[in-house]
Design a protein around this motif. Sequence first.
Motif, PDB file in Angstrom:
ATOM      1  N   HIS A  31      29.390  32.429  37.137  1.00 49.65           N
ATOM      2  CA  HIS A  31      28.517  32.145  38.271  1.00 49.65           C
ATOM      3  C   HIS A  31      29.207  32.493  39.591  1.00 49.65           C
ATOM      4  CE1 HIS A  31      26.464  29.716  35.169  1.00 49.65           C
ATOM      5  NE2 HIS A  31      25.398  30.163  35.813  1.00 49.65           N
ATOM      6  N   ALA A  32      28.492  33.205  40.422  1.00 42.16           N
ATOM      7  CA  ALA A  32      29.028  33.684  41.703  1.00 42.16           C
ATOM      8  C   ALA A  32      28.840  32.604  42.764  1.00 42.16           C
ATOM      9  CB  ALA A  32      28.329  34.981  42.113  1.00 42.16           C
ATOM     10  N   LEU A  33      29.679  31.583  42.686  1.00 39.74           N
ATOM     11  CA  LEU A  33      29.532  30.427  43.558  1.00 39.74           C
ATOM     12  C   LEU A  33      30.772  30.200  44.419  1.00 39.74           C
ATOM     13  CD1 LEU A  33      28.062  27.834  41.017  1.00 39.74           C
ATOM     14  CD2 LEU A  33      26.808  29.327  42.568  1.00 39.74           C
ATOM     15  N   ALA A  34      30.554  29.740  45.635  1.00 38.43           N
ATOM     16  CA  ALA A  34      31.634  29.215  46.456  1.00 38.43           C
ATOM     17  C   ALA A  34      31.849  27.756  46.062  1.00 38.43           C
ATOM     18  CB  ALA A  34      31.266  29.322  47.938  1.00 38.43           C
ATOM     19  N   VAL A  35      32.973  27.198  46.489  1.00 38.27           N
ATOM     20  CA  VAL A  35      33.283  25.813  46.141  1.00 38.27           C
ATOM     21  C   VAL A  35      32.174  24.867  46.598  1.00 38.27           C
ATOM     22  CG1 VAL A  35      34.878  23.896  46.540  1.00 38.27           C
ATOM     23  CG2 VAL A  35      35.781  26.185  46.199  1.00 38.27           C
ATOM     24  N   SER A  36      31.670  25.068  47.812  1.00 34.99           N
ATOM     25  CA  SER A  36      30.637  24.175  48.351  1.00 34.99           C
ATOM     26  C   SER A  36      29.368  24.212  47.501  1.00 34.99           C
ATOM     27  CB  SER A  36      30.311  24.552  49.798  1.00 34.99           C
ATOM     28  OG  SER A  36      29.837  25.885  49.879  1.00 34.99           O
ATOM     29  N   ASP A  84      38.430  30.513  38.045  1.00 37.02           N
ATOM     30  CA  ASP A  84      39.548  29.641  38.405  1.00 37.02           C
ATOM     31  C   ASP A  84      40.799  30.437  38.770  1.00 37.02           C
ATOM     32  OD1 ASP A  84      41.191  27.410  38.682  1.00 37.02           O
ATOM     33  OD2 ASP A  84      41.578  27.240  36.549  1.00 37.02           O
ATOM     34  N   GLY A  85      40.815  31.738  38.489  1.00 36.57           N
ATOM     35  CA  GLY A  85      42.009  32.532  38.741  1.00 36.57           C
ATOM     36  C   GLY A  85      41.769  33.657  39.736  1.00 36.57           C
ATOM     37  N   SER A  86      42.785  33.928  40.561  1.00 42.29           N
ATOM     38  CA  SER A  86      42.686  35.031  41.522  1.00 42.29           C
ATOM     39  C   SER A  86      42.511  36.367  40.812  1.00 42.29           C
ATOM     40  CB  SER A  86      43.936  35.067  42.400  1.00 42.29           C
ATOM     41  OG  SER A  86      44.059  33.883  43.154  1.00 42.29           O
ATOM     42  N   ALA A  87      43.112  36.501  39.620  1.00 44.34           N
ATOM     43  CA  ALA A  87      42.993  37.749  38.868  1.00 44.34           C
ATOM     44  C   ALA A  87      41.547  38.022  38.469  1.00 44.34           C
ATOM     45  CB  ALA A  87      43.886  37.702  37.628  1.00 44.34           C
ATOM     46  N   VAL A  88      40.793  36.967  38.186  1.00 43.11           N
ATOM     47  CA  VAL A  88      39.381  37.131  37.817  1.00 43.11           C
ATOM     48  C   VAL A  88      38.580  37.613  39.028  1.00 43.11           C
ATOM     49  CG1 VAL A  88      37.328  35.972  36.915  1.00 43.11           C
ATOM     50  CG2 VAL A  88      39.589  35.340  36.052  1.00 43.11           C
ATOM     51  N   VAL A  89      38.858  37.051  40.206  1.00 42.81           N
ATOM     52  CA  VAL A  89      38.170  37.492  41.427  1.00 42.81           C
ATOM     53  C   VAL A  89      38.538  38.939  41.743  1.00 42.81           C
ATOM     54  CG1 VAL A  89      37.871  37.063  43.894  1.00 42.81           C
ATOM     55  CG2 VAL A  89      38.098  35.139  42.318  1.00 42.81           C
ATOM     56  N   MET A  90      39.817  39.280  41.596  1.00 44.94           N
ATOM     57  CA  MET A  90      40.269  40.667  41.809  1.00 44.94           C
ATOM     58  C   MET A  90      39.551  41.614  40.853  1.00 44.94           C
ATOM     59  SD  MET A  90      43.920  42.376  40.806  1.00 44.94           S
ATOM     60  CE  MET A  90      43.398  42.230  39.072  1.00 44.94           C
ATOM     61  N   GLU A 101      34.555  33.881  45.838  1.00 46.43           N
ATOM     62  CA  GLU A 101      35.888  33.319  46.041  1.00 46.43           C
ATOM     63  C   GLU A 101      36.392  32.678  44.759  1.00 46.43           C
ATOM     64  OE1 GLU A 101      35.702  30.305  49.048  1.00 46.43           O
ATOM     65  OE2 GLU A 101      34.489  28.937  47.862  1.00 46.43           O
ATOM     66  N   ARG A 102      37.675  32.409  44.762  1.00 45.93           N
ATOM     67  CA  ARG A 102      38.255  31.655  43.661  1.00 45.93           C
ATOM     68  C   ARG A 102      37.873  30.179  43.796  1.00 45.93           C
ATOM     69  NH1 ARG A 102      44.480  29.660  43.132  1.00 45.93           N
ATOM     70  NH2 ARG A 102      44.350  28.836  41.006  1.00 45.93           N
ATOM     71  N   VAL A 103      37.512  29.568  42.679  1.00 48.97           N
ATOM     72  CA  VAL A 103      37.229  28.138  42.656  1.00 48.97           C
ATOM     73  C   VAL A 103      38.278  27.502  41.742  1.00 48.97           C
ATOM     74  CG1 VAL A 103      35.532  26.334  42.212  1.00 48.97           C
ATOM     75  CG2 VAL A 103      34.768  28.604  42.954  1.00 48.97           C
ATOM     76  N   ALA A 104      39.406  27.134  42.305  1.00 50.67           N
ATOM     77  CA  ALA A 104      40.499  26.564  41.510  1.00 50.67           C
ATOM     78  C   ALA A 104      40.093  25.201  40.965  1.00 50.67           C
ATOM     79  CB  ALA A 104      41.757  26.430  42.366  1.00 50.67           C
ATOM     80  N   GLY A 105      40.462  24.960  39.705  1.00 54.17           N
ATOM     81  CA  GLY A 105      40.087  23.702  39.067  1.00 54.17           C
ATOM     82  C   GLY A 105      40.557  22.479  39.828  1.00 54.17           C
ATOM     83  N   ILE A 106      41.780  22.529  40.367  1.00 55.63           N
ATOM     84  CA  ILE A 106      42.307  21.379  41.098  1.00 55.63           C
ATOM     85  C   ILE A 106      41.580  21.193  42.432  1.00 55.63           C
ATOM     86  CG2 ILE A 106      44.178  22.720  42.197  1.00 55.63           C
ATOM     87  CD1 ILE A 106      45.913  20.151  41.914  1.00 55.63           C
ATOM     88  N   ASP A 107      41.178  22.294  43.077  1.00 59.29           N
ATOM     89  CA  ASP A 107      40.426  22.182  44.327  1.00 59.29           C
ATOM     90  C   ASP A 107      39.040  21.599  44.068  1.00 59.29           C
ATOM     91  OD1 ASP A 107      42.520  23.257  45.795  1.00 59.29           O
ATOM     92  OD2 ASP A 107      41.785  25.315  45.606  1.00 59.29           O
ATOM     93  N   LEU A 108      38.438  22.007  42.953  1.00 65.14           N
ATOM     94  CA  LEU A 108      37.131  21.458  42.605  1.00 65.14           C
ATOM     95  C   LEU A 108      37.252  19.968  42.297  1.00 65.14           C
ATOM     96  CD1 LEU A 108      34.161  22.283  42.177  1.00 65.14           C
ATOM     97  CD2 LEU A 108      34.681  22.543  39.745  1.00 65.14           C
TER      98      LEU A 108
END
Length: 267
Positions: A31-36, A84-90, A101-108
Amino acid sequence: MSVLQNVEDDSPLFAFEVTQRDVCLFGIKVHALAVSQALDNIDSAIKNKQSLHIGMLNAAKIVNMKRNPALGDDVRSSNMILADGSAVVMASKILRKTLPERVAGIDLMHGILSRGNKEGYRVFCLGATPEISAKTESEIRKQYPGVVIAGTQHGYFNDSEEAAVAQQIADSNADVLFVAITSPKKEQFMARWNKTMRIPVVHGVGGSFDVLAGKVQRAPLIWQKYGMEWLYRVVQEPGRLWKRYLVTNTLFLGMLVKELFLPSKPF
């Protein structure tokens, strides 16, 4: 919408339907979602008592899903899958299927706790050692006093105890379940017991409890910004992690090259 049936009283728990755009990466719907946006979906699922099973995707998990089809099935059973990974966004940019954007598990996790601090979310924490579990509970109470700790359970239980743990979680009436168990056991547990637990939001948080409890230091923001958080972890634990990341990152790059010429179909 599909219905997840309650084995205890037969009352329905509807699956949350993510309406935002998704892209297919390596045969996986992301899913192409931002954290918000992800947090808005989570809040809606809690308030409407709908089942939202969150899948987190990084390079290592993509590689391991290819090695372990059962893990792939468990991750794909999630109804909101995030990068969850920058490599996936890249990779999404290289493949012209750009994720915001990256949605890191800890940030979520912290985002959920922050909203829960205002909304009074009931949270159950599952995983880690008894010591880390207790420290995590203490830190949540200190940092997010508006969050209700519905229950905790360390992650050192065997297969024969899984049903009792799942029932303990169901009896807590939690809004959110954080699962801090390593893959693939984490995904297997979440997929196997989701119907029994009947928790609106289930989020696998990996090693986030170790960070919250102060056992492990998270990479500084500059390392996170440039997608080098994995390298920071290697620097902290080189003997244990260097080979894992070398092999995983090499295999992921190979998969990315293949994906450029032979895109995988979703399944």
